[in-house]
Design a protein around this motif. Sequence first.
Motif, PDB file in Angstrom:
ATOM      1  N   PRO A  77       9.374   4.893 -17.171  1.00 37.49           N
ATOM      2  CA  PRO A  77       8.752   5.319 -15.912  1.00 37.49           C
ATOM      3  C   PRO A  77       7.564   4.437 -15.576  1.00 37.49           C
ATOM      4  O   PRO A  77       6.849   3.979 -16.451  1.00 37.49           O
ATOM      5  CB  PRO A  77       8.289   6.752 -16.190  1.00 37.49           C
ATOM      6  CG  PRO A  77       8.718   7.080 -17.545  1.00 37.49           C
ATOM      7  CD  PRO A  77       9.246   5.888 -18.220  1.00 37.49           C
ATOM      8  N   VAL A  78       7.386   4.203 -14.280  1.00 39.77           N
ATOM      9  CA  VAL A  78       6.264   3.412 -13.800  1.00 39.77           C
ATOM     10  C   VAL A  78       5.057   4.323 -13.713  1.00 39.77           C
ATOM     11  O   VAL A  78       5.124   5.371 -13.089  1.00 39.77           O
ATOM     12  CB  VAL A  78       6.596   2.819 -12.417  1.00 39.77           C
ATOM     13  CG1 VAL A  78       5.374   2.221 -11.801  1.00 39.77           C
ATOM     14  CG2 VAL A  78       7.689   1.803 -12.545  1.00 39.77           C
ATOM     15  N   ALA A  79       3.943   3.929 -14.351  1.00 34.29           N
ATOM     16  CA  ALA A  79       2.757   4.792 -14.356  1.00 34.29           C
ATOM     17  C   ALA A  79       2.166   4.860 -12.972  1.00 34.29           C
ATOM     18  O   ALA A  79       1.824   3.846 -12.368  1.00 34.29           O
ATOM     19  CB  ALA A  79       1.735   4.247 -15.348  1.00 34.29           C
ATOM     20  N   LEU A 120       5.898  -4.509 -10.542  1.00 30.86           N
ATOM     21  CA  LEU A 120       5.951  -5.522 -11.592  1.00 30.86           C
ATOM     22  C   LEU A 120       6.682  -6.784 -11.164  1.00 30.86           C
ATOM     23  O   LEU A 120       6.284  -7.893 -11.502  1.00 30.86           O
ATOM     24  CB  LEU A 120       6.637  -4.910 -12.822  1.00 30.86           C
ATOM     25  CG  LEU A 120       6.214  -5.479 -14.161  1.00 30.86           C
ATOM     26  CD1 LEU A 120       4.720  -5.389 -14.314  1.00 30.86           C
ATOM     27  CD2 LEU A 120       6.878  -4.684 -15.270  1.00 30.86           C
ATOM     28  N   PRO A 143      -0.686   5.381 -10.311  1.00 30.44           N
ATOM     29  CA  PRO A 143      -2.152   5.340 -10.338  1.00 30.44           C
ATOM     30  C   PRO A 143      -2.722   6.682  -9.889  1.00 30.44           C
ATOM     31  O   PRO A 143      -2.073   7.386  -9.126  1.00 30.44           O
ATOM     32  CB  PRO A 143      -2.490   4.234  -9.337  1.00 30.44           C
ATOM     33  CG  PRO A 143      -1.314   4.179  -8.436  1.00 30.44           C
ATOM     34  CD  PRO A 143      -0.114   4.563  -9.246  1.00 30.44           C
ATOM     35  N   SER A 145      -5.080   7.525  -7.789  1.00 28.48           N
ATOM     36  CA  SER A 145      -5.371   7.720  -6.366  1.00 28.48           C
ATOM     37  C   SER A 145      -4.243   7.184  -5.524  1.00 28.48           C
ATOM     38  O   SER A 145      -4.318   6.076  -5.007  1.00 28.48           O
ATOM     39  CB  SER A 145      -6.669   7.013  -6.006  1.00 28.48           C
ATOM     40  OG  SER A 145      -6.571   5.645  -6.394  1.00 28.48           O
ATOM     41  N   ASP A 147       0.817  -1.209   0.000  1.00 23.17           N
ATOM     42  CA  ASP A 147       0.000   0.000   0.000  1.00 23.17           C
ATOM     43  C   ASP A 147       0.857   1.268   0.000  1.00 23.17           C
ATOM     44  O   ASP A 147       0.388   2.324  -0.386  1.00 23.17           O
ATOM     45  CB  ASP A 147      -0.969   0.006   1.179  1.00 23.17           C
ATOM     46  CG  ASP A 147      -0.249  -0.239   2.481  1.00 23.17           C
ATOM     47  OD1 ASP A 147      -0.784   0.115   3.531  1.00 23.17           O
ATOM     48  OD2 ASP A 147       0.865  -0.798   2.440  1.00 23.17           O
ATOM     49  N   GLY A 193      -3.468  -4.409  -7.728  1.00 24.12           N
ATOM     50  CA  GLY A 193      -2.888  -3.972  -6.463  1.00 24.12           C
ATOM     51  C   GLY A 193      -3.948  -3.387  -5.554  1.00 24.12           C
ATOM     52  O   GLY A 193      -4.037  -3.705  -4.380  1.00 24.12           O
ATOM     53  N   GLY A 195       1.189   2.108  -3.551  1.00 25.70           N
ATOM     54  CA  GLY A 195      -0.100   2.439  -4.159  1.00 25.70           C
ATOM     55  C   GLY A 195      -0.413   1.554  -5.352  1.00 25.70           C
ATOM     56  O   GLY A 195      -1.437   1.694  -5.989  1.00 25.70           O
ATOM     57  N   TYR A 196       0.510   0.657  -5.681  1.00 31.35           N
ATOM     58  CA  TYR A 196       0.249  -0.256  -6.783  1.00 31.35           C
ATOM     59  C   TYR A 196       1.101  -1.487  -6.538  1.00 31.35           C
ATOM     60  O   TYR A 196       1.995  -1.489  -5.712  1.00 31.35           O
ATOM     61  CB  TYR A 196       0.616   0.384  -8.130  1.00 31.35           C
ATOM     62  CG  TYR A 196       2.078   0.758  -8.238  1.00 31.35           C
ATOM     63  CD1 TYR A 196       2.511   2.024  -7.841  1.00 31.35           C
ATOM     64  CD2 TYR A 196       3.028  -0.145  -8.716  1.00 31.35           C
ATOM     65  CE1 TYR A 196       3.844   2.369  -7.914  1.00 31.35           C
ATOM     66  CE2 TYR A 196       4.371   0.202  -8.778  1.00 31.35           C
ATOM     67  CZ  TYR A 196       4.762   1.453  -8.382  1.00 31.35           C
ATOM     68  OH  TYR A 196       6.080   1.806  -8.444  1.00 31.35           O
ATOM     69  N   LYS A 197       0.819  -2.538  -7.305  1.00 31.38           N
ATOM     70  CA  LYS A 197       1.615  -3.748  -7.126  1.00 31.38           C
ATOM     71  C   LYS A 197       2.799  -3.670  -8.093  1.00 31.38           C
ATOM     72  O   LYS A 197       2.609  -3.582  -9.298  1.00 31.38           O
ATOM     73  CB  LYS A 197       0.750  -4.964  -7.440  1.00 31.38           C
ATOM     74  CG  LYS A 197       1.432  -6.281  -7.142  1.00 31.38           C
ATOM     75  CD  LYS A 197       0.450  -7.435  -7.302  1.00 31.38           C
ATOM     76  CE  LYS A 197       1.071  -8.736  -6.890  1.00 31.38           C
ATOM     77  NZ  LYS A 197       2.192  -9.131  -7.767  1.00 31.38           N
ATOM     78  N   ARG A 241      -4.916  -2.306   3.481  1.00 34.36           N
ATOM     79  CA  ARG A 241      -4.748  -0.862   3.669  1.00 34.36           C
ATOM     80  C   ARG A 241      -5.616  -0.384   4.826  1.00 34.36           C
ATOM     81  O   ARG A 241      -5.216   0.412   5.640  1.00 34.36           O
ATOM     82  CB  ARG A 241      -5.106  -0.111   2.394  1.00 34.36           C
ATOM     83  CG  ARG A 241      -4.674   1.349   2.460  1.00 34.36           C
ATOM     84  CD  ARG A 241      -5.084   2.094   1.251  1.00 34.36           C
ATOM     85  NE  ARG A 241      -4.510   1.483   0.052  1.00 34.36           N
ATOM     86  CZ  ARG A 241      -4.670   1.953  -1.162  1.00 34.36           C
ATOM     87  NH1 ARG A 241      -5.394   3.009  -1.366  1.00 34.36           N
ATOM     88  NH2 ARG A 241      -4.130   1.361  -2.184  1.00 34.36           N
ATOM     89  N   PRO A 261       2.059  -1.463 -14.916  1.00 33.06           N
ATOM     90  CA  PRO A 261       1.942  -2.225 -13.658  1.00 33.06           C
ATOM     91  C   PRO A 261       0.507  -2.344 -13.227  1.00 33.06           C
ATOM     92  O   PRO A 261      -0.263  -1.410 -13.295  1.00 33.06           O
ATOM     93  CB  PRO A 261       2.767  -1.406 -12.659  1.00 33.06           C
ATOM     94  CG  PRO A 261       3.184  -0.192 -13.361  1.00 33.06           C
ATOM     95  CD  PRO A 261       2.984  -0.343 -14.810  1.00 33.06           C
ATOM     96  N   GLY A 262       0.156  -3.545 -12.805  1.00 34.04           N
ATOM     97  CA  GLY A 262      -1.259  -3.844 -12.538  1.00 34.04           C
ATOM     98  C   GLY A 262      -1.769  -3.135 -11.317  1.00 34.04           C
ATOM     99  O   GLY A 262      -1.866  -3.723 -10.240  1.00 34.04           O
ATOM    100  N   GLU A 263      -2.067  -1.860 -11.472  1.00 32.61           N
ATOM    101  CA  GLU A 263      -2.527  -1.108 -10.301  1.00 32.61           C
ATOM    102  C   GLU A 263      -3.916  -1.549  -9.882  1.00 32.61           C
ATOM    103  O   GLU A 263      -4.275  -1.501  -8.723  1.00 32.61           O
ATOM    104  CB  GLU A 263      -2.507   0.407 -10.585  1.00 32.61           C
ATOM    105  CG  GLU A 263      -3.338   0.824 -11.760  1.00 32.61           C
ATOM    106  CD  GLU A 263      -2.491   1.076 -13.000  1.00 32.61           C
ATOM    107  OE1 GLU A 263      -1.537   0.325 -13.205  1.00 32.61           O
ATOM    108  OE2 GLU A 263      -2.803   1.997 -13.748  1.00 32.61           O
TER     109      GLU A 263
END
Lengths: 483, 308
Positions: free
Chosen positions: A197-199, A14, A201, A203, A7, B296, A10-12, B304, B291-293
């Motif tokens: 670059p990693v996008a 790669l 998210p 939020s 968390d 996630g 904010g994203y998992k 969380r 990346p699979g947000e």
Amino acid sequence: MPIASNDELGYKPLDGGWGWVVVFGAHIAIGFAYAMPKALSIFYNDIQEDLECSSSEIALMSSIMLAVMYAGGPLSSWLVLRFGSRPVVILGGLMCGVSMVTASFGSSIIYLYICVGIIGGCGLAFNLNASLNIISKYFLVRRPLANGLAMAGSPVFLCILAPVNQYLLDSYGWRGSLLVLGAIMLNCCVAGALMRPVAQPPSSPPEQKVEEQPNNTNSNLKESCLKNISFFDVSFFKDRGFIIYLFGSIMFIFGAYAPFLFLSAYAISQGIDEHSAAYLLSFMGFVDMVVRPGTGLTANSKWIRPRIQYFFSFAVTYNGLCHLLCPLIHSYSFLLFYTFCFAMSFGMVFALIFECLMDLMGPQRFPSAVGMVTIIECFPMLLGPPIAGLLVDITGDYKYLFILCGSVIFTGGVFLFVMNIYNDHMLKKEKNAKDREQNQKNMEDQDHKDIKRTPKAMMEQTEFEVTEDNGAQGDLEIAETPN
Amino acid sequence: MLASWKQLIFQILLLLISCRHINTTSPDPTPPPLVPIDSLPRDVRRAAFKGEGQIEKVELLNPVNLELVCTWTGHQNKESNITGFWRKDGLEIENSHLTVQLQNEQYQLQQVFNIVSEENLGNYSCVFESEVKIDFVVAVPQIGEIRDKPVVTYVGDSGVITCKMEDSKPMPNTWKWYKANGTDKEEIFAAAEPQRYEIKNNERKTKLLVNNLTMADSGLYYCGAVYTLSTSMGHVELKVITYYEPLKPFMAIVAEVFILVTAILLFERSRSKKNDTEGDMMSDQTNTLSPGENNGLEGSSSMRQRKT
């Protein structure tokens, strides 16, 4: 105990795929960063003759380059936070290229200090810092392995650059060599291009926090200000784990480089011929090359990952112990064994040094933290070898150098180990206190919400919530210790 | 009659004088005078036979009376008398044959040589029975620490060549520099061309600075350490190249970097365009490239909450 979790990002992340290409890019950038200052020493004799300077003056060039590489950390962190890793590494590559090309026209040593030392060092700082940052963004579960592979760039590039530099020197003299090296260093731009670059998210947690406080405009301003100058974030010094790590790594860096620099001189003083003494250093490079990814793989395992800070302190202690035992060695075969152990422990520490910081600070705070750490580590790195050299000059014996370095590093390792136990203990206590507070708060909330419910039912519900919390905790621990 | 006797005696005397004169001035390159001149100092060097191909180095600076002593323990069946003689540079020295007696279980050959000029330097060998030989290399100190790789410099730049006599060896009187001209060596006089050449001598070290280099300046340069007896030479190669030489690999690598960076960025742009079109067509399918947000967020939602 690892603190970072999904968390925070904010994203998992790669943890693979394009991530390995990024690791390759980081490998190149980090390789140039650590290997170039050392590999330049091949040109020293020729530059000395041409520019008529002393050997200590020419050695200062590499020291300035290394110092600026570490001191440029905070600036690099700030740029990475604003623009991302890719532009910073490309800029770093360009700066390195320009520095070498301009240095090839140099006619005074001061000019070389500025070109190679300051501009080159700055470029390397951008390379190093941004590469570490992008690894923390792309990896979580396999991060120790990624770090190990990326840091292996240092010995690999040293082994490649040494003969290349020698060949260039023989073909083109030192001026032509610096010109061609400038072009070679532009390959860092290729490495930077790979760092997609990693996008982010839409939020992400910091933005959420800002949304939750729409009324408090003052705090909004403060947070944005802090974000802008977060490369000098003093709040790190309140973090116990950070302070422990900082002290340990300062003590390690102080003693780390001097044995490296004096190893062949010590071997020659013990009656070993020059050729075999030079072979010791190449042997070190090969062992280091293998140990770094190996350590990354080991650190990634189920048993070690949760205890990675202890693994790091073990590596530092092992390194100190090696140096302490060195003065007892007098034969070549034992010296070879010492070199093997030295290389192994050195590789282990460097594979873990930034991984542990990532583990402590988490991916959000890591960019600023690494800048802070590198600029502070600048001082022991500059002080260590000259003090050790002074000791050798005064006593005339190399063994005091090894004893000094070994004892400082060993103390650092033991300090890390003991303080990590203490830190874990304190964290557990704080966590338990927090959990108890949370449970109490939940119980109170339940009381306020359902006044109509019977007391028995309320008790059942709170018990259920407590077990649910425990269950979620168990899930998180399993997620953090990868298979 | 007395006058003719006087004339005869005078002629005989004249003949004797001229013969003596001829004897002393006859060119005799190989053997040095075997009679020592007492005014020179004496230097004694000894060597015992250890094995085949034994070479002893004798470093001399000034003229000396060099006494070389060879000893040999002999074969198993030791004869009381054996023959021994001396060679210089492979040629037998006349009148040097001696009969050597066995004394204290060993044979000893000794000879004093007059080392006064460069001709007297060389390879002296003592030989027992034409089979056992010890070589003495009599020479001035040789320059050991010399650069074997060429010095690479650029046209228009200035180049520095250094020669050093090691601390363990005696200091030369002075240094001289020569430039190779075919098979000959031409001495470089810095005073004659001060803009082009500069020689800096410093007891053990000498530096030759060549300014305003041209392609013609490439070649072998000889530094000579001058001693009273002779000059010992060392050579260094100077290579002068134009700036185009390193510029070629430089441009090649810059081109390679440019091509790779452009290729990577173009590849990425084309891939992201493909993803955008795919994303529009299939909205509920999760992207594997970015990346699979979504994953996630779904996965970590419960955690969380627990974390706050």
